[in-house]
Structures are given as C-alpha cells and as structure tokens.
Scaffold this active site. Structure first.
Site, short mmCIF file in Angstrom:
data_model
loop_
_atom_site.label_atom_id
_atom_site.label_comp_id
_atom_site.label_asym_id
_atom_site.label_seq_id
_atom_site.Cartn_x
_atom_site.Cartn_y
_atom_site.Cartn_z
N LYS A 503 0.72 -1.17 -0.04
CA LYS A 503 -0.07 0.09 -0.07
C LYS A 503 0.67 1.31 -0.14
O LYS A 503 0.40 2.31 -0.65
CB LYS A 503 -0.91 0.14 1.19
CG LYS A 503 -1.95 -1.02 1.35
CD LYS A 503 -2.84 -0.91 2.30
CE LYS A 503 -4.00 -2.24 2.08
NZ LYS A 503 -4.65 -1.83 3.74
N THR A 551 9.12 -10.13 0.35
CA THR A 551 7.69 -10.29 -0.43
C THR A 551 7.66 -12.05 -0.69
O THR A 551 8.92 -12.78 -0.94
CB THR A 551 7.41 -9.38 -1.64
OG1 THR A 551 8.08 -9.77 -2.69
CG2 THR A 551 7.62 -8.11 -0.94
N LYS A 575 11.16 -16.71 -3.21
CA LYS A 575 11.78 -17.56 -4.36
C LYS A 575 11.26 -17.54 -5.74
O LYS A 575 11.57 -18.32 -6.65
CB LYS A 575 11.33 -19.01 -3.85
CG LYS A 575 11.94 -19.56 -2.67
CD LYS A 575 11.54 -20.89 -1.96
CE LYS A 575 9.89 -20.86 -1.49
NZ LYS A 575 9.87 -20.25 -0.09
N VAL A 605 15.65 -21.55 0.31
CA VAL A 605 15.58 -23.12 0.78
C VAL A 605 15.28 -23.09 2.05
O VAL A 605 14.41 -24.20 2.51
CB VAL A 605 17.01 -23.76 0.06
CG1 VAL A 605 17.05 -25.34 0.42
CG2 VAL A 605 17.21 -23.46 -1.55
N ALA A 607 15.93 -21.24 5.09
CA ALA A 607 16.06 -19.90 6.18
C ALA A 607 17.48 -19.70 6.41
O ALA A 607 18.20 -19.47 5.29
CB ALA A 607 15.46 -20.44 7.47
N GLY A 660 1.52 -22.02 14.45
CA GLY A 660 2.03 -21.13 13.16
C GLY A 660 2.85 -21.46 12.53
O GLY A 660 3.60 -21.07 11.49
N GLU A 663 0.99 -22.42 6.26
CA GLU A 663 0.21 -21.28 5.59
C GLU A 663 -1.20 -21.12 6.03
O GLU A 663 -1.82 -22.14 6.70
CB GLU A 663 0.15 -21.79 4.10
CG GLU A 663 1.57 -21.63 3.43
CD GLU A 663 2.46 -20.54 3.37
OE1 GLU A 663 1.59 -19.37 3.42
OE2 GLU A 663 3.56 -20.51 3.65
N ASP A 674 6.03 -25.57 -2.57
CA ASP A 674 7.00 -24.88 -2.09
C ASP A 674 8.20 -25.76 -1.85
O ASP A 674 9.29 -25.45 -2.29
CB ASP A 674 6.91 -24.43 -0.57
CG ASP A 674 7.60 -23.58 0.01
OD1 ASP A 674 7.71 -22.40 -0.62
OD2 ASP A 674 8.18 -23.75 0.91
N LYS A 678 12.10 -25.14 -3.87
CA LYS A 678 13.20 -25.17 -3.04
C LYS A 678 14.29 -26.24 -3.73
O LYS A 678 15.42 -25.87 -3.93
CB LYS A 678 13.02 -25.40 -1.76
CG LYS A 678 12.25 -24.40 -0.94
CD LYS A 678 12.01 -24.85 0.65
CE LYS A 678 11.32 -23.73 1.35
NZ LYS A 678 10.99 -24.16 2.82
N GLY A 793 10.68 -20.34 9.45
CA GLY A 793 10.18 -19.47 10.73
C GLY A 793 10.91 -17.99 10.23
O GLY A 793 12.08 -17.97 9.67
#
Length: 810
Positions: A503, A551, A575, A605, A607, A660, A663, A674, A678, A793
């Site tokens: 935004k 992003t 990615k 890949v 973190a 958490g 997704e 995903d 990777k 994470g």
C-alpha cells in the site's frame, strides 16, 4: 590581540545572541579582543534580496515582506533588551528601517534595481543586526562602539563583489583603531567606494571583513564563529561520517573553499596568509571545542586533508581536429571568457590538443557559449573548430591536501573509489603542485562519490555503512527490522533508507528510524509504486546499497534484473525469481557478474541453514553434485515426525496450524509446490537446466478435497483423511520405516513425494520442524554431506537475510 566574527546562524534570534554575549564575556577575560564583526541575522540578506526584486517588479507584496523584516528586528530587540535600553534601541532601529523603506519605495516607483541600489539595500541587514547587538552588549555591561565598516574599508565600484583598495583601507583601519580603544562592534559585508557609495564584498563577505581588519592591524589570530565544529573533512550534510580537521595551511583552506567548502569564504584567506595570521574556525554552539586552526603549518594522519564539491557546474567543450598544433587557442579561450567576466572553475586539455574542456557555473553558460562562438566565428565557419558544446548537470569533486605531494597512490585510490562504485568521470585535473585532484562527474553521482571517496581515505579500517531498501513488511520483513533494532551493537552498520509494502512506501536520502516503523510508514508514507521505488534507490545512489525482498511477489521478482543493472545488490527471501524460467535465472546471474554486484538468496531453501553456500563451496573446491535429497518443508517435517498410530493426521496438522507452522490454508503446504521450488533452486545452483514444470510433485491432498472452496471447511473435514494416512503409516511401520516428504534430484529427474526411509537413511532420525539436505557428490560418494536443523520461521529467515547482507559487505 585577536578579532572575532560571528555569522548569521550564530545570531539568528534573541536566544542565540544571548549565547554569543556569554561567549564574548568569557573571551574578554584576557582583554585580547579588539573587535567583533557580525553578519546580518540568519536569512535576512535573502529576505532583502527578495523584497528588492518584488519592489522592482512593482509587486506590492514587497510591503508585506518588508513588514516581516521590520517585525523580526523589533521582536528581537524587545526579547533581548532591558526596558531602560529598549526605548533608545528601538528608536535607532526604527530610523534605520524607515530609511530602508524609503529606498525600496523609490525602487518600486522607478521600477529599477541597479547593482548599486541592490548593494545599498542588502547593507541594511548588517546595519540592523550590529545596531541591535551593540546595544545588547551595553545592556550586559560590555563597553563598545559601533563601527560602520563603510567608514574604513574602501573598494572599487564593482557592485555586488567589490575589490578592496588595500592601501587606503589599511591606512583607514590603522588610524581608526589608534583613536578608538573600546571594543568595536563592526558591520560585516559592507564597504564604500571612493565616491562614498555603499558597496558589498559579496556573499560571505563578513569573513572577508574580519580578515581585512585583522591583517591591517597585525592581530595574532582571527576567530570565525559559525555553526559547525571547524572545517570538516567533507560537508556533514552530504557525508554522515565527516569529522573536524584540527589544522590546515592557507593553501589547503583556499583549495577547499574554491571547491565549495562553505565554512570558509574564499577571499578570506588572502589577507591573513600574507601576514601569516592564524584563522581559527570555531562553533558558537560548542564553544569548548577547539575548532580548526588555519596557519602556515599543516600536519595530518591522513594523506589528504579534505574533500569538497561544487554540486552544479556546466561543462564547455571546444574541439576540432584543426586545433591540433595551432598556437594560441587556449589563450583565446581564456581571453574571451575573461573579457565577459566569466570565471573558470576547472580546465583540462587533451594531449592531442584536439579539445579543451572547461567547467563554469551554470548561470554563465549561455554567455560563455556566445563569447566563444564569437571569438572562434571564423574557425567554426572553416571547420577548424567543430563546435562549442555545452553539457549540463555535472558536479566537481576535489580531494585536497599538502601531503599528497609526496605520497604514492593518491590518484589511484581516488579514481578506483569512483570506478569501483560505477561513477563515470567526464574530466580530470591536477595541478603540478599536487595540492588537489579534481574530477567532473554526473551531478546525480555527487553524494555517492563524496561518501565513497571519504570512506576510502578516512575510514582507517572502519566498516562502511550498509544502506538497506526493504520490500515487504509482513511477518518476515517486520521480524527483520525488529532483529536489527534489538541488536544494534551487531547490526549498527545496517541503515534503512527505504521501505515499501503493498500500500505505501517511504524512501529518501536520510536514514529512516526503525524504532516505530509501522507508524512512520502509515503517517509519512506515500502511495506504493514499485518501479518508482527502484528509480528512487538509483537516484539516491548510495554506495553499499542492498535491495532486500521479503515479499512472495512475482511483480517484485520481475524487476530484479533492472535493480542489478542499476548497480544495486539484492538479498532475496522471495523464491519467485530463482524459480522463474531458467533463462531468467541465468540472466540474473549474468547481470550480477556484469554489474559487479551480488544476488544472494540463501533463505530461498532453508532459512538460515547454509545449504546454498555449502554447495557453492563444494563446487569451488572442484566437486560435482550427483544427487540431492531434502526434507524442505518445516510443516511437513513436523507432520510426519509426529504422525503415529496414537496421533492421527488431523490432530497433528491442527497442532502445526496452532503453532503457526502452516500457511493460512494448510493445503498450500500439503500440495508440495514450495518444496518443489526449493529443490529447483538447489538443482539450478548445482548447474543443471530444469524448469519447475519438470518436477513431478505428489500433492498430499486427495483430489476431491482440493475442490473445497474455504480453508475453514477443509479443516472441519480433516478427520476424514485420517484413515487414508493411517494406511500409509502402517505400511511404513510394517517395513520398519518412517515417512518423510522428500524432494530429490538424481540423473536429471526431480520429484517431490512421500517416501518410506529405513534406519540407514540420513533422514530417519529427523525431529520437530527440522529441515535436512543431503548432497551426494564425487567427493562424498560413500556417504552424503548432510546439513540439518531448523529451516523455517520468520526469525531464522531474518537471520539468514542478515547473513547474506554481511556476505556482501563483510
């Protein structure tokens, strides 16, 4: 014996004048001060210039602007003086203001503002300020006399920038001070002609005033009080790490002032240098600081003394093959410009004599071109001179220092600092004295050039600041900012200069505070424009810039090539770029190499796990990757590490969502895309040409459940899948195996699927949300090199991003 000068910023208002009075009281303790020169109040000279022009244009707004000037001086008088002194002072000030009003009324009526009249109007700034300050000193029991410098300084009739007639001036000064023993409060900037006309010494002329008087009287020192800690190694408004110079000689000071060091007015040095009088630059707002001493002596721990710049110059090129070997061309160029009173800042000539390049101020450009076209009219017609070329929007950068003369490698250091940072040089000049090296560069590169050169010469091993521009302020972006903010002892080099989300965006040359970034972005941010954001990064043009992409946007990934081609490093958690088409992936790699910038994406890949860097280390050592296996989803690692006959599929997946790990729609984890992205990153990094569509992916969501519209509805029906996964788990247990969702590549084939692994497999003992990657190589052919640990994470991803940033900048 010494004489002082205080500039406009030191006496802007009543409070600042009170501060000056306290400084003077302290300085007067040794009875060495014979006089003090004061400028106009800060900004008043510009206000007088504006009101003059309005009057000359018959614009009645001049009366409003004049009333503001009157109000400001009366207000300062009221705030500064006691009641008993106020009446006398106010009457004196009003008399001066009335005289100013009459002159401006005349300008308004005749619609003419000659240089002579303008000088008269501008002189009122100093007349008013010194009048008020003289009374304020008396009010504070400091005996003084007001000295109008027009009574002692005599100059020619070059209105606007008078040339002092020193023989008459020096005699006047000496005779006056023989008769007047009190402290003198002296108007700066102004002088008079032989015809007793008011004239000014040019902008900054109050410095010149104090030097003229000090030299005539042979004082021990001249103190110029301003708003900075002496002369700095560079303009602190342009170079954050600029610092004060303790001493320099007259030549160094004159060179720096010629190239734009605003703390010194260029003509100031000459009278002091002739008499070998020290000029000390001090700070009104830090009176305890020693400042900079300018004298015949100079020493330094650095090979240069300082860096300066003129931020806007125009280049004139006179060129033509017919000029080669023709005597007198340069002399005619200088004569033509001198005849039109056009000053040359810098000159350079090709050894072939094919061209002469000059730098001048932009306001002289059209006159200079006309003068040269007139001078070389015949040569232009005959083709001896091809054309007179004007080029705008350049800056001149100069490094100055007496120690450059006997120090090897200064020029190399200077030019390499510019070249290494993609700053093109249009012209170069160095005098035989080796006191300065100057370069003409594009104006848009000025800030960057000043900073890279300053760091090159003055860093002493100090790490360079890192200028970060952040895309994405969601879970990863905000965690990254929090991590930097809470670990300033480690990450103080990272300075945020721009941020953009879906935004809003906030970007500028100055560092953005990260203490309350959400509020800053919300309140000060402008509408988000990704392409505009990237263009602004290039315009700001800092060295050590890095674009950090937090992003998951295709739009952001699509502009990476443009960013790299602008000479900006990229660190990507996103990615999308590395898993677009293989040609695009190679294009980004090539652009990175071509532009000598880095494109790093370790966190693509696992973190913070060093999976890409480890692979690259193996390749650099001559190893070859044969096979890759990995559990690359923390969510699915947790799912199958905890799945058991007692803990059903639905229960474990709900637990993962509550923690958490998933997704928002858990099907995005279960479909395996995903993990496919990777493994594709690793495959390409290993040197293989593969597309995302080439990877066979097992979607763990049965087809009929993929059609459920809402994620909430899917979660409600999740227990329906327990029997399906019980069967798969039981089959593995019968075989004394465990389930692992593995992405693999071998012999050109890549897949992502659920597999059974026995106790000999390196993934057998995986636990929690751990990721694990195994490389089978020529060197590691009997047992793979295995990297495992938490691989997901926001905190670990942020750590991985910071690690990539420091890989770039050290």
């Amino acid at each position: 014996m010494k004489i002082l000068k205080f500039g406009g910023s030191s006496i802007r208002d009543a409070e600042r004048i009170k501060n000056v009075i306290n400084i003077v009281k302290n300085e007067l303790k040794d009875n060495s001060i014979i006089g003090i020169v004061f400028s106009a109040f800060q900004g008043v000279t510009d206000e007088l210039l504006n009101v003059s022009r309005l009057a000359a244009d018959r614009n009645e707004l001049y009366l409003i602007e004049l009333s503001k000037i009157k109000e400001r001086h009366i207000k300062t008088t009221v705030e500064l003086l006691s009641a008993k002194t106020l009446i006398k002072t106010e009457a004196s000030v009003i008399r001066v203001l009335d005289e100013l009003g009459e002159i401006l009324k005349g300008v308004y009526l005749i619609k003419e503002l000659s240089p002579k009249t303008l000088d008269l109007v501008l002189s009122f700034g100093e007349l008013l300020s010194n009048n008020i300050i003289s009374y304020a000193f008396l009010d504070n029991k400091i005996e003084n006399e007001l000295l109008d410098a027009r009574d002692i300084i005599v100059a020619d009739r070059n209105f606007g920038s008078a040339r002092v007639l020193f023989d008459k001036t020096d005699n006047n000064i000496i005779n006056y001070f023989k008769e007047h023993k009190k402290l003198q409060i002296i108007t700066g900037f102004v002088a008079s002609t032989l015809q007793k006309e008011t004239i000014t010494l040019g902008r900054g002329g109050s410095d010149y005033t104090v030097s003229i008087i000090g030299a005539a009287l042979g004082v021990n020192s001249i103190e110029i009080w301003s708003d900075v800690n002496g002369v700095l190694t560079a303009d602190p408004k342009k170079v954050r790490d600029a610092f004060s110079i303790s001493n320099m000689d007259y030549e160094e000071a004159m060179e720096l002032s010629h190239f734009g060091a605003k703390v010194i007015y260029p003509p100031t040095m000459h009278p002091a240098a002739v008499k070998k009088i020290s000029v000390i630059i001090r700070n009104t707002f830090n009176p305890g600081f020693a400042g900079t001493k300018i004298s015949s002596h100079s020493d330094s721990d650095y090979p240069i003394k300082g860096i300066s710049s003129i931020d806007d110059v125009t280049i004139i090129r006179v060129e033509g093959s017919g000029m080669i070997g023709v005597a007198g061309i340069a002399q005619r160029v200088f004569s033509a410009l001198a005849k039109n009173e056009i000053n040359i800042i810098l000159i350079t000539q090709a050894s072939s004599e094919h061209s002469i390049c000059l730098a001048i101020m932009p306001y002289n450009a059209s006159r200079a071109k006309s003068a040269l076209e007139e001078e070389f009219a015949i040569e232009l017609k005959m083709g001896i001179v091809n054309k007179i070329i004007l080029e705008k929007d350049f800056s001149v950068i100069a490094v100055v220092g007496k120690h450059m003369r006997n120090t090897l490698g200064i020029a190399g250091k200077f030019f390499s600092a510019l070249g290494d940072n993609f700053i093109n040089i249009s012209a170069i000049a160095q005098g035989s004295s080796e006191l300065n090296i100057s370069a003409v560069i594009s104006r848009k590169d000025e800030l960057k050039a000043l900073n890279v050169i300053h760091h090159k010469f003055f860093s002493s091993g100090k790490p360079e600041p890192i200028h970060m521009f952040l895309a994405g302020y969601g879970s990863v972006g905000s965690q990254l900012v929090n991590l930097i903010n809470s670990n300033q002892d480690l990450y103080h080099r990272i300075r945020l200069h721009g941020i953009i989300n879906t935004k809003k965006m906030l970007i500028g040359g100055k560092e953005i505070s990260i203490n309350n970034l959400s509020k800053e972005l919300s309140e000060r941010g402008e509408k988000a424009d990704l392409l505009g954001f990237v263009d602004r990064i290039k315009t700001i043009n800092y060295m050590n810039s890095v674009f950090v992409d937090c992003t998951a946007s295709d739009e952001t990934a699509e502009i990476y090539d443009d960013i790299l081609n602008k000479g900006i490093n990229i660190v990507a958690a996103n990615k999308r770029a590395t898993t677009k088409s293989y040609p695009y992936y190679l294009k980004l790699k090539d652009s990175s190499v071509k532009n000598k910038v880095k494109f790093l994406y370790e966190t693509n890949v696992a973190a913070a796990l060093p999976v890409i860097s480890t692979m690259n280390d193996l390749k650099r050592a001559g190893d070859k990757i044969i096979k890759i296996e990995g559990v690359l989803s923390g969510t699915l690692s947790f799912l199958f590490n905890n799945l058991s006959p007692a803990k059903k599929f639905s229960r474990v997946l709900k637990e993962a969502k509550e923690k958490g790990y998933t997704e928002p729609d858990v099907r995005d984890d279960l479909k395996g895309t995903d993990s496919a992205r990777k493994i594709l990153v690793l495959i390409r990094e290993a040197g293989f040409n593969l597309e995302l569509a080439d990877i066979k992916v097992e979607n763990l969501v049965p087809s009929e459940y993929r059609k459920i519209v809402s994620s909430e509805e899917f979660m409600k029906r999740l227990p329906e899948l327990d029997d399906h996964f019980d069967k798969i788990l039981n089959h593995a247990l019968v075989n004394k195996c465990r389930l692992r969702y593995i992405a693999s590549f071998n012999e050109g084939i890549a897949d992502v699927k659920l597999k059974e692994v026995d106790e000999t497999h390196p993934f057998y003992n995986l636990s929690g949300t751990e990721n694990v990657i195994a490389y089978y190589t020529d060197y590691y052919n009997t047992a793979p090199q295995v990297i495992n640990g938490p691989g997901a994470g926001t905190q670990l991803t942020s750590v991985g991003i910071i690690s990539d940033i420091f890989k770039i900048f050290g």
